[in-house]
Structures are given as structure tokens and as C-alpha cells.
Design an enzyme around this catalytic site. Structure first.
Site, PDB file in Angstrom:
ATOM      1  N   ILE A 166     -18.537   6.593  23.888  1.00  0.00           N
ATOM      2  CA  ILE A 166     -19.667   6.785  24.934  1.00  0.00           C
ATOM      3  C   ILE A 166     -20.282   5.305  24.925  1.00  0.00           C
ATOM      4  O   ILE A 166     -20.470   4.483  24.043  1.00  0.00           O
ATOM      5  CB  ILE A 166     -20.797   7.464  24.001  1.00  0.00           C
ATOM      6  CG1 ILE A 166     -20.206   8.788  23.714  1.00  0.00           C
ATOM      7  CG2 ILE A 166     -22.067   7.791  24.996  1.00  0.00           C
ATOM      8  CD1 ILE A 166     -21.326   9.478  22.330  1.00  0.00           C
ATOM      9  N   CYS A 167     -20.674   5.285  26.156  1.00  0.00           N
ATOM     10  CA  CYS A 167     -21.828   3.967  26.330  1.00  0.00           C
ATOM     11  C   CYS A 167     -22.700   4.439  27.315  1.00  0.00           C
ATOM     12  O   CYS A 167     -22.899   5.666  27.436  1.00  0.00           O
ATOM     13  CB  CYS A 167     -20.788   2.777  26.912  1.00  0.00           C
ATOM     14  SG  CYS A 167     -20.213   2.820  28.395  1.00  0.00           S
ATOM     15  N   ARG A 168     -23.217   3.683  28.367  1.00  0.00           N
ATOM     16  CA  ARG A 168     -24.415   4.081  29.291  1.00  0.00           C
ATOM     17  C   ARG A 168     -23.712   4.834  30.366  1.00  0.00           C
ATOM     18  O   ARG A 168     -23.875   5.997  30.700  1.00  0.00           O
ATOM     19  CB  ARG A 168     -25.103   2.933  29.497  1.00  0.00           C
ATOM     20  CG  ARG A 168     -26.326   3.425  30.482  1.00  0.00           C
ATOM     21  CD  ARG A 168     -27.281   2.357  30.896  1.00  0.00           C
ATOM     22  NE  ARG A 168     -28.036   2.693  31.921  1.00  0.00           N
ATOM     23  CZ  ARG A 168     -27.618   2.312  33.230  1.00  0.00           C
ATOM     24  NH1 ARG A 168     -26.351   1.986  33.540  1.00  0.00           N
ATOM     25  NH2 ARG A 168     -28.348   2.889  34.013  1.00  0.00           N
TER      26      ARG A 168
END
Ligand SMILES: Cc1cc2nc3c(=O)[nH]c(=O)nc-3n(C[C@H](O)[C@H](O)[C@H](O)COP(=O)(O)OP(=O)(O)OC[C@H]3O[C@@H](n4cnc5c(N)ncnc54)[C@H](O)[C@@H]3O)c2cc1C
Length: 564
Positions: free
Chosen positions: A525-527
Site C-alpha cells: 500500500i501507498c497513497r
């Protein structure tokens, strides 16, 4: 050759003008039941909202324009009431005098449009309940809104709080694009507007998680939404007001009600002439717009068309297809071999400065058809280079075939340049393009207009990365027993966290691979998905089973909107 065209707006007027350009000798009669030909019905909500101030601005061309420029015998207030296909005649009634005349034809073109759905609900004919379809409809709404009786007529010259005009209350019924555009315009006029919609979302062609974003935006701009609730009737209240009653038992007081429950094809004449009607209730035509009678053509909102992506018959009430079909009917009548390619339902709507646009098929349609051969991606590229002022993110959802990469559909929300991305993707779909073609598309770029990797290229690169196996993905509704790895910087976690995720910022990941499990799927996950992609590549090459969570925390937001 004598050609009679029924309906003088989008499809009919296009057909008449095109036919004249192709055949100087044809006798062309175009009859229109209403008082105007070729008017801009798409502008009506904005005239109600006073954005388009003058009614005359809506009148694109007049009867006289058609007579003088195109030698078309355009007749307004003239209703076609009966087709006699055997004798090839049509009866016309002068709406003002009631006089009936008969015209013969060699070819007949039907472009009668659609009728607004108006269910027989108690009180539906009360004064103050309107539809938005024609110029006289818009005029009647404006007159109603501006009449003194809504409040203390003539009291303006007195001072005192009792003369402060209360907000006019409007209830708009139906969350399709006409309902929403009208609702937005009424909010702009300072009205207190409630939108009642029977479905659990506005803008039915959008997938629900995308529509949820639109709904939040509308509410933030003062539009009250009552979803999942149908209208059951209307009651007269004091001072000319109306009470709108819903199936759930709620009552909404209104000074004006706009009915926007959708449209259905106007097939009355076609049915009486024995023309074939299709399974969706529209006039059945072939790809040259010919009905079951070879001398009668039909175009526009009244017909059924093949969906370009699914191949299914569908009803699409849009101006672009109506215009193109009118042109094709004229071509065919003039002896050319033009064909309609089908429709993709490409649409756009502007709401309070934001834009929602879509083309092709949605995920819910694919699910309804039982189609499993597709994948979706979410991405959030900037409208133009981030370093140039004014760049705004565009939330995009793109659907494509798993088996061959063919582009199936796209939906986009944003504030800037959403239209050009969906237009490019619409063209790509019509050309049968794949996501690999999107990677290669050469599009306009300088910092104020786009990026060297335009959002359209970017969509292709992300989707192609998925299909090539460079970036295996998962979605938020399918995290299962995966190990959640968040590669954002700690400062970002202060804003929002993914529950249960282990945080190793991307910059530290190479050094900390030993902290990760080798026997589980690692969901990164990231933004927005980009850093997660870099991390996924690193992990895959180090022997981990890594997948990117498509769209990162931003699409987590979409998923949460659905859960709530
Ligand atoms: C408020 C509003 C906003 C819209 N906004 C958009 C938009 O932003 N984008 C978009 O793509 N589409 C929009 N549309 C839809 C678009 O206007 C229609 O899809 C398009 O006009 C259909 O063309 P048509 O020729 O089939 O029917 P119409 O343009 O509706 O024309 C049909 C005409 O036929 C006449 N007629 C019917 N029966 C008879 C008869 N028996 N004898 C004589 N005349 C007859 C009717 O009076 C009518 O004027 C909007 C529609 C409305 C009402």
C-alpha cells in the site's frame, strides 16, 4: 425524391441539413410538433439556473434558417399523427388550428425523441410540478420560480425581518444527469434543494464507489440527497406549496418540484405503423438506421442501439449519437453506405466545478452480464504536470479484458481536463484499442496541459503492468489473509492508517526485507499506488509474493464509502 422527417431537433435537424448537402434536388419536409426546431435542450437546466440568461440563446437555428439555407420545408407546430406505410403517406395536424393534411413520401425519417417518464402518482398534476424537456418547459419553470406568490408579493418595499424572503424549497426527483444539472442550477439560484432518487446512487452508469465520491461532493455543496427512496405521491400544502411523499414515509415540503425520472423512447407513431419494436422498447433499426420497413428510417432517443462494447441492445438518450444517426440516415437515403458503429454511452456532467465523465462499460454491467474476463485498475494522476500551478488529481477507474487487454470502459472524476482523458479513451474504445495501445498513445504535452506520461498513457502503463505480470494487483475487497505492507512515510500515517498494516517506508525497504514473510502474499500500500508498484517490483525480484493494492489509500477511501 420526397423525404419527410418527423422531429426537428437533434436527430431530425441533422438529418435534414445533411440530406440537403448531399442532394440538392430532394424535396425535404421536416415537421416539429413544438414551437421550435433545432433548439439546445442540453442547455435547458442552465437557462433555469440563469447561467444562460436569454431563451433566444437556446434557439440554434430557426424554421427560417432551414428554409433559406437548406431549402427545407420546416414546419413547427405541426404534428405527425398517422403513418400509412402501404400508401406511403403521413397525416399531419396543425397544432394551432387542428387542420389535418396528408403528405406522401418516398422515404420517411422518424426522430421523435423520448417522452419523460411520468408515473400516475397521486397529485402528479398539481401546479408547481414540472419536467425539463422543452423550451416551453424551461420557460414555465422560470415563470413559476419568479412569480410573487411564492412569498409575500409586493412586500419588498417594506423593511423588517418578516419580509426577508425564505429560501425557495425545490425537490428534484431523479438523480440522472438532467436531474442533477437542474438541481445544481437551483442551488446556484440560492434554493434549498433536495434530490430524491430511488436507486442507491446518483448517475446510474457510474459504478457505485465512483458515484459515492460524487454524492459526497454534491452534499458538500449544499444539495441534500435522499437516496434509496422513491416518490409515492404529492399533496397540495398551504400557500401553493407541495408536499412530496416518499415510499419510506418521509415528506419533503417544496415550492417547486422537478420530475426527472428518466425517459423512454417515443414509439407511438412507429407502433401504429406496425414497425418492429425491440426488446428494450425502442424502435428496432439496422446499422443504417432502417426500420423493419425499408422506406422508413428512425434515429435518436426513439431507437434501440447496439452497445459497442457488450453487443447488447440498449437505449441511449444522448445528443451525440442522435446527431450521428441523423447524418447516417441522410447518407443512406442519398445512396451512401454509411453505418452506425454502435454506442458507448460516453457522457460528461459538470457539477459545482467538478466533473464526472465515463465511456464504455461499467464493472456492474460486466457483473450483471456474468462476464469474468476483465480486470480493473484505479489511478489518480494529476490533470497536468504537478509542478505547474493548478494541477488537480483525476480519480480514474479503467476496465479492460484480462485475456487480450482490450479497453472496455473508463470512469473519471476531477476538476480539470477530465473530459479530454475520457474523450481520448472513448475514441480508443471505438477503435478497438488495447491498454497496450494506450501506453503508446502520443498525446499533447506541455506542463500546463498534461504530463509527459499523460493520464491516458499512465492508465495503459498501469494496466499493461498488471497483464504482463510486472505488477500483480489486488483490490481492497479482496485482501484476504494477505500481509499488509504500507510503504508510505510515517508522516503520512498521521493523516490516515491502513489497519493491521506494517509500515516500512519505501526508502528503507531494501535494507529491511528480512522483516517480511516469504510464505504469504504481501499486499503493498501507498497513497495512490505508485510507490507500492516500485516496492512490488523490488519484492518480486527478491523472491517475495508481492501484489500492489490498486489505487492505494485513495481507492481504500472508495471502498470505505461503499462499506458506509
Ligand atoms: C434537459 C436536457 C438536457 C440534456 N443534456 C444532454 C447533454 O448534456 N448531453 C447529451 O449528449 N444529451 C443531452 N440530452 C439528451 C439529448 O438532448 C437527446 O438525446 C437528443 O436531443 C435526442 O435527439 P432526438 O432527435 O432523438 O430527439 P429530440 O431532440 O428530443 O427531438 C425530438 C423532437 O420530435 C418532436 N416530435 C415528437 N413526436 C412528434 C410528432 N409526432 N410530430 C412532430 N414532431 C414530433 C418533439 O417535439 C421533439 O422536439 C439532454 C436532454 C434534455 C431534455
Amino acid at each position: 425524391m420526397k423525404v419527410v422527417i418527423i422531429g426537428g431537433v437533434a436527430g431530425g435537424a441533422s438529418c435534414a441539413a445533411r440530406l440537403r448537402r448531399l442532394d440538392e434536388k430532394a424535396e425535404i419536409i421536416m415537421v416539429e410538433r413544438g414551437p421550435y426546431v433545432s433548439y439546445a435542450n442540453c442547455g435547458l437546466p442552465y437557462h433555469i439556473g440563469d447561467v444562460i440568461e436569454k431563451e433566444s440563446s437556446l434557439l440554434v437555428a430557426t424554421e427560417n434558417t432551414f428554409r433559406s439555407q437548406f431549402a427545407v420545408d420546416a414546419r413547427t407546430n405541426c404534428e405527425a399523427i398517422k403513418i400509412s406505410p402501404d400508401r406511403k403517406t403521413i397525416d399531419l395536424r396543425n397544432v394551432k388550428t387542428g387542420e389535418v393534411t396528408t403528405e406522401s413520401y418516398d422515404k420517411l425519417v422518424l426522430s421523435p425523441g423520448a417522452v419523460t417518464v411520468r408515473p400516475p402518482l397521486p397529485g402528479i398534476d398539481l401546479p408547481g410540478i414540472f419536467q425539463v424537456r422543452t423550451v416551453p418547459d424551461a420557460r414555465a419553470i422560470r415563470e413559476w420560480l419568479e412569480r410573487g406568490s411564492l412569498f409575500l408579493a409586493g412586500m419588498d418595499k417594506y423593511s423588517g425581518f418578516q419580509t426577508v424572503r425564505p429560501k425557495t424549497r425545490a425537490v428534484v426527483i431523479g438523480g440522472g444527469f438532467i436531474g442533477l444539472e437542474t438541481a445544481e442550477n437551483l442551488v446556484h439560484r440560492g434554493f434549498d434543494v433536495t434530490l430524491v432518487e430511488m436507486l442507491d446512487q446518483v448517475l446510474a452508469p457510474l459504478d457505485r464507489e465512483m458515484a459515492r465520491v460524487v454524492e459526497g461532493y454534491l452534499e458538500r455543496h449544499g444539495l441534500r440527497l435522499a437516496l434509496n427512496d422513491g416518490v409515492s405521491g404529492f399533496k397540495q400544502a398551504a400557500n401553493g406549496a407541495i408536499e412530496v411523499e416518499t415510499k419510506s414515509g418521509k415528506t419533503y415540503p417544496a415550492d417547486v418540484v422537478i420530475l426527472s425520472l428518466g425517459v423512454r423512447p417515443d414509439t407511438a407513431l412507429a407502433k401504429s405503423a406496425g414497425l418492429e419494436i425491440g426488446e428494450r422498447g425502442g424502435i428496432r433499426v439496422d446499422d443504417q438506421m432502417r426500420t423493419s420497413n425499408p422506406d422508413i428510417f428512425a434515429v435518436g432517443d426513439a431507437i434501440e442501439v447496439k452497445d459497442f462494447v457488450t453487443g447488447q441492445w440498449s437505449l441511449i438518450a444522448l445528443a451525440g449519437p442522435a446527431n450521428r444517426q441523423g447524418r447516417i440516415a441522410a447518407d443512406v437515403i442519398a445512396g451512401r453506405d454509411s453505418r452506425f458503429r454502435g454506442t458507448q454511452g460516453t457522457s460528461i456532467i459538470g457539477l459545482f466545478g467538478a466533473v464526472a465523465a465515463w465511456t464504455g462499460v461499467s464493472e456492474k454491467t460486466l457483473n450483471r452480464l456474468g462476464d469474468k474476463d476483465f480486470e480493473k485498475i484505479y489511478l489518480y494522476p494529476n490533470s497536468h504536470a504537478g509542478y505547474y500551478p493548478g494541477a488537480r488529481p483525476i480519480a480514474m477507474k479503467v476496465l479492460f479484458r484480462k485475456s487480450d487487454g482490450r479497453l472496455l470502459g473508463a470512469q473519471a472524476l476531477g476538476e480539470v481536463n477530465v473530459d479530454k482523458r475520457i474523450s481520448a479513451l472513448a475514441m480508443a474504445i471505438q477503435m478497438g484499442a488495447t491498454i497496450y495501445d494506450l501506453e503508446e498513445a502520443e498525446l499533447c504535452y506541455s506542463p500546463q496541459f498534461g504530463s509527459a506520461k499523460d493520464p491516458v498513457n499512465f492508465a495503459g502503463m498501469v494496466a499493461a503492468g498488471v497483464l504482463r505480470g510486472d505488477m500483480p494487483i489486488r483490490h481492497w475487497d479482496d485482501t484476504g489473509k494477505g500481509f499488509l505492507l504500507d510503504v508510505r512515510d510515517p508522516v503520512e500515517l498521521a493523516v490516515e492508517q491502513a489497519q493491521g498494516a506494517v509500515n516500512i517506508p519505501l526508502g528503507q525497504l531494501r535494507a529491511r526485507l528480512g522483516e517480511l514473510p516469504r510464505d504469504r502474499d504481501i499486499l503493498v500500500i501507498c497513497r495512490s499506488g505508485q510507490r507500492a508498484y516500485y516496492a512490488t517490483r523490488m519484492l518480486l525480484q527478491n523472491g517475495f509474493k508481492a501484489r500492489t493494492l490498486s489505487g492505494g489509500m485513495l481507492s481504500r477511501f472508495h471502498a470505505q464509502l461503499l462499506e458506509n
